[in-house]
Design a protein around this motif. Sequence first.
Motif, PDB file in Angstrom:
ATOM      1  N   LEU A 149      41.020  39.983  50.807  1.00 13.09           N
ATOM      2  CA  LEU A 149      40.063  39.972  49.699  1.00 13.09           C
ATOM      3  C   LEU A 149      40.538  40.829  48.537  1.00 13.09           C
ATOM      4  O   LEU A 149      40.296  40.488  47.375  1.00 13.09           O
ATOM      5  N   ALA A 150      41.207  41.931  48.841  1.00  8.84           N
ATOM      6  CA  ALA A 150      41.640  42.845  47.782  1.00  8.84           C
ATOM      7  C   ALA A 150      42.589  42.166  46.813  1.00  8.84           C
ATOM      8  O   ALA A 150      42.522  42.389  45.600  1.00  8.84           O
ATOM      9  N   ARG A 151      43.492  41.340  47.326  1.00  9.28           N
ATOM     10  CA  ARG A 151      44.440  40.662  46.450  1.00  9.28           C
ATOM     11  C   ARG A 151      43.732  39.705  45.515  1.00  9.28           C
ATOM     12  O   ARG A 151      43.936  39.737  44.296  1.00  9.28           O
ATOM     13  N   ALA A 152      42.864  38.870  46.066  1.00 10.40           N
ATOM     14  CA  ALA A 152      42.161  37.897  45.236  1.00 10.40           C
ATOM     15  C   ALA A 152      41.253  38.581  44.217  1.00 10.40           C
ATOM     16  O   ALA A 152      41.240  38.230  43.033  1.00 10.40           O
ATOM     17  N   GLY A 169      35.760  50.262  42.674  1.00  9.71           N
ATOM     18  CA  GLY A 169      36.503  49.473  41.697  1.00  9.71           C
ATOM     19  C   GLY A 169      37.716  48.844  42.352  1.00  9.71           C
ATOM     20  O   GLY A 169      38.221  49.339  43.376  1.00  9.71           O
ATOM     21  N   SER A 170      38.210  47.768  41.766  1.00 11.58           N
ATOM     22  CA  SER A 170      39.244  46.970  42.437  1.00 11.58           C
ATOM     23  C   SER A 170      40.548  47.740  42.630  1.00 11.58           C
ATOM     24  O   SER A 170      41.189  47.661  43.672  1.00 11.58           O
ATOM     25  N   ARG A 171      40.965  48.520  41.600  1.00  8.83           N
ATOM     26  CA  ARG A 171      42.269  49.184  41.691  1.00  8.83           C
ATOM     27  C   ARG A 171      42.266  50.264  42.768  1.00  8.83           C
ATOM     28  O   ARG A 171      43.189  50.355  43.590  1.00  8.83           O
ATOM     29  N   VAL A 172      41.228  51.087  42.792  1.00  5.79           N
ATOM     30  CA  VAL A 172      41.130  52.131  43.816  1.00  5.79           C
ATOM     31  C   VAL A 172      40.966  51.497  45.191  1.00  5.79           C
ATOM     32  O   VAL A 172      41.519  51.982  46.185  1.00  5.79           O
ATOM     33  N   MET A 173      40.250  50.372  45.243  1.00  5.86           N
ATOM     34  CA  MET A 173      40.045  49.706  46.527  1.00  5.86           C
ATOM     35  C   MET A 173      41.364  49.199  47.097  1.00  5.86           C
ATOM     36  O   MET A 173      41.629  49.337  48.293  1.00  5.86           O
ATOM     37  N   VAL A 174      42.189  48.604  46.245  1.00  4.00           N
ATOM     38  CA  VAL A 174      43.487  48.119  46.703  1.00  4.00           C
ATOM     39  C   VAL A 174      44.325  49.270  47.242  1.00  4.00           C
ATOM     40  O   VAL A 174      44.927  49.178  48.321  1.00  4.00           O
ATOM     41  N   ALA A 175      44.357  50.377  46.507  1.00  7.27           N
ATOM     42  CA  ALA A 175      45.121  51.539  46.965  1.00  7.27           C
ATOM     43  C   ALA A 175      44.585  52.055  48.295  1.00  7.27           C
ATOM     44  O   ALA A 175      45.362  52.417  49.200  1.00  7.27           O
ATOM     45  N   ALA A 176      43.253  52.079  48.444  1.00  9.51           N
ATOM     46  CA  ALA A 176      42.653  52.556  49.692  1.00  9.51           C
ATOM     47  C   ALA A 176      43.019  51.655  50.870  1.00  9.51           C
ATOM     48  O   ALA A 176      43.241  52.143  51.987  1.00  9.51           O
ATOM     49  N   VAL A 177      43.109  50.358  50.622  1.00  9.57           N
ATOM     50  CA  VAL A 177      43.494  49.425  51.686  1.00  9.57           C
ATOM     51  C   VAL A 177      44.907  49.722  52.164  1.00  9.57           C
ATOM     52  O   VAL A 177      45.180  49.751  53.382  1.00  9.57           O
ATOM     53  N   SER A 221      37.379  30.325  39.817  1.00 13.21           N
ATOM     54  CA  SER A 221      37.014  29.476  38.687  1.00 13.21           C
ATOM     55  C   SER A 221      35.508  29.225  38.608  1.00 13.21           C
ATOM     56  O   SER A 221      34.991  28.871  37.551  1.00 13.21           O
ATOM     57  N   TRP A 222      34.806  29.425  39.708  1.00 14.49           N
ATOM     58  CA  TRP A 222      33.369  29.160  39.752  1.00 14.49           C
ATOM     59  C   TRP A 222      32.508  30.399  39.544  1.00 14.49           C
ATOM     60  O   TRP A 222      31.376  30.298  39.054  1.00 14.49           O
ATOM     61  N   PHE A 223      33.008  31.568  39.938  1.00 15.17           N
ATOM     62  CA  PHE A 223      32.133  32.745  39.980  1.00 15.17           C
ATOM     63  C   PHE A 223      32.673  33.857  39.100  1.00 15.17           C
ATOM     64  O   PHE A 223      33.697  34.465  39.419  1.00 15.17           O
ATOM     65  N   ALA A 224      31.960  34.132  37.988  1.00 16.75           N
ATOM     66  CA  ALA A 224      32.247  35.327  37.208  1.00 16.75           C
ATOM     67  C   ALA A 224      31.510  36.513  37.824  1.00 16.75           C
ATOM     68  O   ALA A 224      32.027  37.617  37.904  1.00 16.75           O
ATOM     69  N   ARG A 225      30.286  36.263  38.261  1.00 12.13           N
ATOM     70  CA  ARG A 225      29.518  37.267  38.997  1.00 12.13           C
ATOM     71  C   ARG A 225      29.386  36.793  40.441  1.00 12.13           C
ATOM     72  O   ARG A 225      29.326  35.610  40.710  1.00 12.13           O
ATOM     73  N   GLY A 226      29.293  37.734  41.343  1.00 12.66           N
ATOM     74  CA  GLY A 226      29.180  37.385  42.749  1.00 12.66           C
ATOM     75  C   GLY A 226      30.460  36.839  43.340  1.00 12.66           C
ATOM     76  O   GLY A 226      30.443  36.228  44.413  1.00 12.66           O
ATOM     77  N   ARG A 227      31.588  37.072  42.652  1.00 10.65           N
ATOM     78  CA  ARG A 227      32.871  36.527  43.115  1.00 10.65           C
ATOM     79  C   ARG A 227      33.281  37.126  44.456  1.00 10.65           C
ATOM     80  O   ARG A 227      33.711  36.405  45.363  1.00 10.65           O
ATOM     81  N   ASP A 228      33.131  38.439  44.603  1.00  7.18           N
ATOM     82  CA  ASP A 228      33.539  39.078  45.853  1.00  7.18           C
ATOM     83  C   ASP A 228      32.733  38.548  47.032  1.00  7.18           C
ATOM     84  O   ASP A 228      33.271  38.346  48.131  1.00  7.18           O
ATOM     85  N   ARG A 229      31.446  38.314  46.821  1.00  6.61           N
ATOM     86  CA  ARG A 229      30.617  37.789  47.917  1.00  6.61           C
ATOM     87  C   ARG A 229      31.007  36.359  48.268  1.00  6.61           C
ATOM     88  O   ARG A 229      30.979  35.969  49.434  1.00  6.61           O
TER      89      ARG A 229
END
Length: 389
Positions: A313-316, A269-277, A118-126
């Motif tokens: 992290l991948a789920r969030a 990208g998030s989708r490929v990252m999730v699959a890689a995990v 809810s706070w971070f549109a950018r820098g959310r992953d960090r």
Amino acid sequence: MIVAALSVTETVTWGIIYYGFPVFLRPMEQDLGASRVAVTAAFSIGLGTSALASISVGRWLDRRGPRALMTVGSCLATLLTFAWARVESLATLYVVWFLMGLAMATTLYEPAFAVVVSWFARGRDRALLTVTLVAGLASTIFMPIEAALLERMGWRSALTVLAVVLGTITIPIHALLLRQGTAGRTAGVAEGAAPSLTLGQAARTAIFWVLGIAFVVSNFATAAVTTHLIPFLVERGYSAAVAAAAIGWTGAMQLPGRVLFVPISARLGSRVMVAAVFVAQALGVGQLTLLARLGTLVPFIVLQGAANGMATLARASSLAEIFGARNYGAISGAVALGANSARAFGPVGASLLLVGLGSYPAVFWALAASLVAAGAAVLLADTTTRAER
């Protein structure tokens, strides 16, 4: 300030509530005159209750913000830790941990991630990385403290001290510092993005169900391997101490895995990252079936530990990126319902698989194949999830 506040409260809550239970397991068995299975059932009850409450918690966070909910959750966790220290029967322990499940649902990662999103549109992953890196040290910090308190004063007095610590730190931070961010309301205007999906809209997309089932498989496999690794290794001639150390090092590898998540996810990208995990988890589990040939646990520890750390992290990250921030709490809660239930059922489910398949290698191959299938499904799923639908 929000990230720092959540980093502190998540570390303390995970350290006392979640990691305290295994430290006090043996003395609870002796004091209550109950078997290990009977006592650990209380923990499973708590995890199950937490999973069932996740959607309601997520909806509350989306509509009303985190301050009241997480403050009440910390108050409840504190009171229940005091009550935990005074249980005299299994029935009372089960009641305490049923209610503790509600406290966990309102104070652990799911609500914390919703606040960050809810706070971070950018820098959310960090921001997510920072919270999980700090909270990832919860067991390292608190389990030795709990063991020392246990040895010095017994489990009941130790829990009383920990309840004071829990309430003193988490309640004022949640009450005074938490508030809802505006990323979900402003992201579309600022970046020209389509509006966030509601839970109902998300549930009408293929990718929502694929991700939900995939994280069920992932959590089930992680819980199953963690629970059964020691008996599997002991059967193959390893000492219990070495087997326990393998679990510890696997947990330690989650931290570098999380550090690597942000730069790798930015490229893939998030989708490929999730699959890689999921594929990395499959490769890790697969190492156990080849243990006799490899002669070392190092590949398993590195792959499984790093992948497990990334999975949090991948789920969030993937849910926020695919479905948007505005209704993240409800959507994340719905996915968590299945994923956290799988974590609670994983140890028992793996035991049933062992009976049905006849050997641990067969169980591990089945888990690895399921994880590969989950990764492939994520890559192939329809990603049309926004306004074009």
